[in-house]
Scaffold this active site. Structure first.
Site, PDB file in Angstrom:
ATOM      1  N   ARG A 104       0.818  -1.222   0.000  1.00  0.00           N
ATOM      2  CA  ARG A 104       0.000   0.000   0.000  1.00  0.00           C
ATOM      3  C   ARG A 104       0.854   1.275   0.000  1.00  0.00           C
ATOM      4  NH1 ARG A 104      -3.159   3.113   4.178  1.00  0.00           N
ATOM      5  NH2 ARG A 104      -5.104   3.805   3.207  1.00  0.00           N
ATOM      6  N   ILE A 141      -7.089   7.822  -0.551  1.00  0.00           N
ATOM      7  CA  ILE A 141      -6.927   6.364  -0.621  1.00  0.00           C
ATOM      8  C   ILE A 141      -7.730   5.835   0.564  1.00  0.00           C
ATOM      9  CG2 ILE A 141      -4.691   6.508   0.616  1.00  0.00           C
ATOM     10  CD1 ILE A 141      -3.844   3.942  -0.861  1.00  0.00           C
ATOM     11  N   SER A 142      -8.667   4.945   0.306  1.00  0.00           N
ATOM     12  CA  SER A 142      -9.605   4.501   1.348  1.00  0.00           C
ATOM     13  C   SER A 142      -8.890   3.802   2.502  1.00  0.00           C
ATOM     14  CB  SER A 142     -10.644   3.534   0.762  1.00  0.00           C
ATOM     15  OG  SER A 142     -11.559   4.241  -0.031  1.00  0.00           O
ATOM     16  N   GLN A 143      -9.535   3.843   3.647  1.00  0.00           N
ATOM     17  CA  GLN A 143      -9.072   3.112   4.824  1.00  0.00           C
ATOM     18  C   GLN A 143      -9.009   1.619   4.473  1.00  0.00           C
ATOM     19  OE1 GLN A 143     -11.842   3.683   7.993  1.00  0.00           O
ATOM     20  NE2 GLN A 143     -10.809   2.286   9.389  1.00  0.00           N
ATOM     21  N   PRO A 144      -7.920   0.928   4.833  1.00  0.00           N
ATOM     22  CA  PRO A 144      -7.815  -0.507   4.507  1.00  0.00           C
ATOM     23  C   PRO A 144      -9.021  -1.329   4.974  1.00  0.00           C
ATOM     24  CG  PRO A 144      -5.706   0.309   5.252  1.00  0.00           C
ATOM     25  CD  PRO A 144      -6.671   1.438   5.438  1.00  0.00           C
TER      26      PRO A 144
END
Length: 213
Positions: free
Chosen positions: A37, A63-66
């Protein structure tokens, strides 16, 4: 573009966190553990890459939260060979997760800057979506429909009818619906005009904008 043992160790810690929050799909957890990531973010933010939080990227996007990526992906129930439409390529991280699961990914991005960057970057990492498109995600991708799954990675004030219409029977649409705060919503297509709807808690996404190209 280095991926070190330190990064791998940080990813395993991230997998533990995401699993602790309730993600059960082992394939999804494996993808989170495998995909570097930190390479999807500016190098100055390495410390943030493996924290379970969203982070700003180019063009006022994030970038979205995992955990969110894992949650949406788990709801899709991706099987190898599935045709998946992604609305909002963004950094390409979610795209990479879908590719890792063996999906045939068609992905649409409306921000030209992001589209150009990500379409060059993903193949360098070995992730090759079937198609990357610069365009309006609200209208979907009729010429490639039907899809086994459609994932929307931005908050939508309403559910675009075009997307429901492009699902295969048995197909799943995962979309965050709402204005300021979104409710993660799953639609499963049961017949030509029949959809089953499930709602799963509140999330925060950047907005899905219509006709903004």
């Amino acid at each position: 573009m280095k991926d070190t043992f330190k990064h791998k160790g940080m990813r395993q810690q991230l997998v533990t966190i995401v699993e602790g929050k309730g993600i059960k799909d082992q394939q999804v957890l494996r993808a989170i553990g495998d995909i570097p990531r930190h390479l999807f973010m500016d190098s100055g933010f390495l410390d943030h890459a493996y924290q379970d939080k969203a982070f700003p990227i180019a063009a006022d996007q994030t970038i979205s939260q995992p955990y969110t990526v894992a949650f949406q992906t788990e709801l899709l129930e991706v099987k190898p060979g599935d045709k998946i439409l992604e609305i909002g390529t963004g950094s390409g991280y979610q795209t990479a997760v879908l590719c890792k699961l063996g999906a045939q990914v068609y992905t649409i991005e409306r921000q030209n800057e992001l589209f150009k960057k990500t379409s060059k970057f993903l193949p360098k990492l070995g992730f090759r979506p079937k198609k990357m498109i610069f365009g309006d995600g609200y209208i979907g991708l009729k010429e490639e429909a039907p899809f086994n799954g459609i994932i929307v990675t931005a908050g939508a004030p309403f559910v675009p009818k075009a997307l429901l219409g492009q699902l295969a029977i048995g197909g799943r649409l995962v979309i965050p619906v709402g204005d300021d705060v979104q409710t993660m919503t799953l639609f499963i297509r049961k017949g030509n005009k029949e959809f089953e709807k499930h709602e799963f808690g509140e999330f925060r996404f950047v907005p899905l904008l219509e006709d903004k190209n």
